[in-house]
Design an enzyme around this catalytic site. Structure first.
Site, short mmCIF file in Angstrom:
data_model
loop_
_atom_site.label_atom_id
_atom_site.label_comp_id
_atom_site.label_asym_id
_atom_site.label_seq_id
_atom_site.Cartn_x
_atom_site.Cartn_y
_atom_site.Cartn_z
N ARG A 1 -1.35 -6.05 17.65
CA ARG A 1 -1.44 -4.59 17.57
C ARG A 1 -2.34 -4.04 18.67
O ARG A 1 -2.00 -3.06 19.34
CB ARG A 1 -1.96 -4.17 16.19
CG ARG A 1 -0.91 -4.25 15.10
CD ARG A 1 -1.48 -4.00 13.72
NE ARG A 1 -0.40 -3.78 12.74
CZ ARG A 1 -0.57 -3.77 11.43
NH1 ARG A 1 -1.78 -3.97 10.91
NH2 ARG A 1 0.45 -3.55 10.63
N ASN B 1 -2.55 -7.56 -7.23
CA ASN B 1 -2.07 -8.64 -6.38
C ASN B 1 -2.72 -9.98 -6.69
O ASN B 1 -2.14 -11.04 -6.44
CB ASN B 1 -2.25 -8.27 -4.90
CG ASN B 1 -1.20 -7.28 -4.44
OD1 ASN B 1 -0.27 -6.96 -5.18
ND2 ASN B 1 -1.34 -6.76 -3.23
N ASN C 1 -2.15 -8.63 0.69
CA ASN C 1 -3.44 -7.93 0.77
C ASN C 1 -4.10 -7.78 -0.60
O ASN C 1 -3.41 -7.76 -1.61
CB ASN C 1 -3.23 -6.53 1.38
CG ASN C 1 -3.11 -6.58 2.89
OD1 ASN C 1 -3.90 -7.25 3.55
ND2 ASN C 1 -2.13 -5.88 3.44
N ARG D 1 -6.60 -1.48 1.48
CA ARG D 1 -6.12 -2.80 1.09
C ARG D 1 -6.82 -3.29 -0.18
O ARG D 1 -6.21 -3.95 -1.03
CB ARG D 1 -6.33 -3.79 2.24
CG ARG D 1 -5.45 -3.52 3.45
CD ARG D 1 -5.64 -4.58 4.53
NE ARG D 1 -4.75 -4.36 5.65
CZ ARG D 1 -5.07 -3.64 6.73
NH1 ARG D 1 -6.26 -3.07 6.81
NH2 ARG D 1 -4.20 -3.47 7.72
N HIS E 1 -9.38 -8.29 8.04
CA HIS E 1 -8.14 -7.54 8.25
C HIS E 1 -8.36 -6.16 7.64
O HIS E 1 -7.85 -5.83 6.57
CB HIS E 1 -6.99 -8.26 7.56
CG HIS E 1 -5.64 -7.63 7.78
ND1 HIS E 1 -5.21 -7.21 9.02
CD2 HIS E 1 -4.63 -7.35 6.92
CE1 HIS E 1 -3.99 -6.71 8.91
NE2 HIS E 1 -3.62 -6.77 7.65
N ARG F 1 0.83 -1.21 0.00
CA ARG F 1 0.00 0.00 0.00
C ARG F 1 0.86 1.25 0.00
O ARG F 1 1.96 1.27 0.53
CB ARG F 1 -0.90 0.03 1.24
CG ARG F 1 -2.14 -0.80 1.10
CD ARG F 1 -3.17 -0.39 2.13
NE ARG F 1 -2.79 -0.78 3.49
CZ ARG F 1 -3.48 -0.42 4.57
NH1 ARG F 1 -4.54 0.35 4.45
NH2 ARG F 1 -3.12 -0.83 5.76
#
Length: 266
Positions: A110, A54, A79, A47, A134, A41
């Site tokens: 996180r 991708n 992603n 994403r 996510h 990114r």
């Protein structure tokens, strides 16, 4: 980079050979594969902005994995996570237990690290799990979050806790903005490595990972972050946690959004 890491062998005292290759035949015989290839990114990107480019990369690598490592377990990091995990499974034809998306371990870490910044505990003393997607539909069941056995909701004010959840949800974008070029790599690498280590050891510790739901928690049969246990062959089982009704509803909403994005990918 492989050569650079190998140069550190005398300092870190390891003998594991680190090699690099641009030929997918180097995958031959691999037991575990971590799929990280893809465009990162840039600031301002979501994403899902990476889906098209991708998907082509993941599809090509999946074909190589199917050819050279047909018995492997694949951990997908690329992603957008849920869509690429789905694509990897479809292109390899592997059983769902052997294609796992790495997101929940990272998102859980996180959140725990951000809670620790409140000064109430060390990061490892925070126990919480991140489910759902996510991204925007991440679900952190606060009813299960604890600090050394004490409910987190009793230790941090509601509005402050909501802000921490939101920051955890946006942590990837925050790192991208700070880096200005590229995306997070250290904590995702640690998260993927911990998953592979758990499988190698046959560790059945509860973690979160993107898996085929199969109707668990009453959600659509799609790829979504759920609590699982791993073994040497991938996903051993999806664990059932006592979520509150609002948390189950949020998980179902996340599954619906993910299913829609996957159908658009197809």
């Amino acid at each position: 980079m492989a050569l650079d890491m190998w140069h550190s062998a005398p300092l870190r005292r390891f003998t594991t050979r680190i090699e690099g290759s641009t030929d997918l035949s180097a995958l031959e015989g691999a037991r575990y594969i971590v799929m990280t290839a893809g465009r990162p990114r840039q600031p301002g990107m979501s994403r899902t902005d990476l889906t098209g480019v991708n998907a082509e990369i993941v599809g090509n690598v999946a074909d190589g994995i199917r050819r050279y490592a047909p018995a492997s377990v694949v951990v997908v990091v690329t992603n957008p996570l849920e869509e690429m995990t789905h694509l990897m499974a479809k292109r390899t034809g592997f059983p769902s237990a052997r294609v796992i998306g790495m997101a929940g371990v990272l998102d859980s870490a996180r959140f725990c690290s951000l809670v620790a910044l409140e000064g109430i505990a060390r990061p490892e003393d925070v126990d919480a799990i991140a489910l759902g997607s996510h991204g925007a539909e991440m679900v952190i069941p606060l009813s299960l979050a604890k600090v050394q056995g004490r409910p987190l909701e009793q230790l941090i004010p509601k509005d402050r806790l909501a802000a921490i959840v939101e920051r955890a949800r946006d942590s990837g974008a925050e790192v991208v903005k700070l880096l200005q070029k590229g995306s997070a790599y250290f904590s995702p690498a640690e998260s993927a490595a911990s998953m592979v280590a758990a499988m190698v050891k046959g560790d059945s510790e509860l973690i979160a990972a993107c898996v085929q739901s199969g109707g668990a928690y009453g959600v659509d049969d799609t790829r979504i972050g759920l609590p699982v246990r791993l073994d040497t062959d991938g996903v051993k089982e999806i664990a059932e946690l006592p979520l509150r009704p609002d948390e189950r509803a949020a998980l179902a909403a996340a599954a619906g959004s993910i299913a829609k994005r996957i159908s658009e990918l197809a």
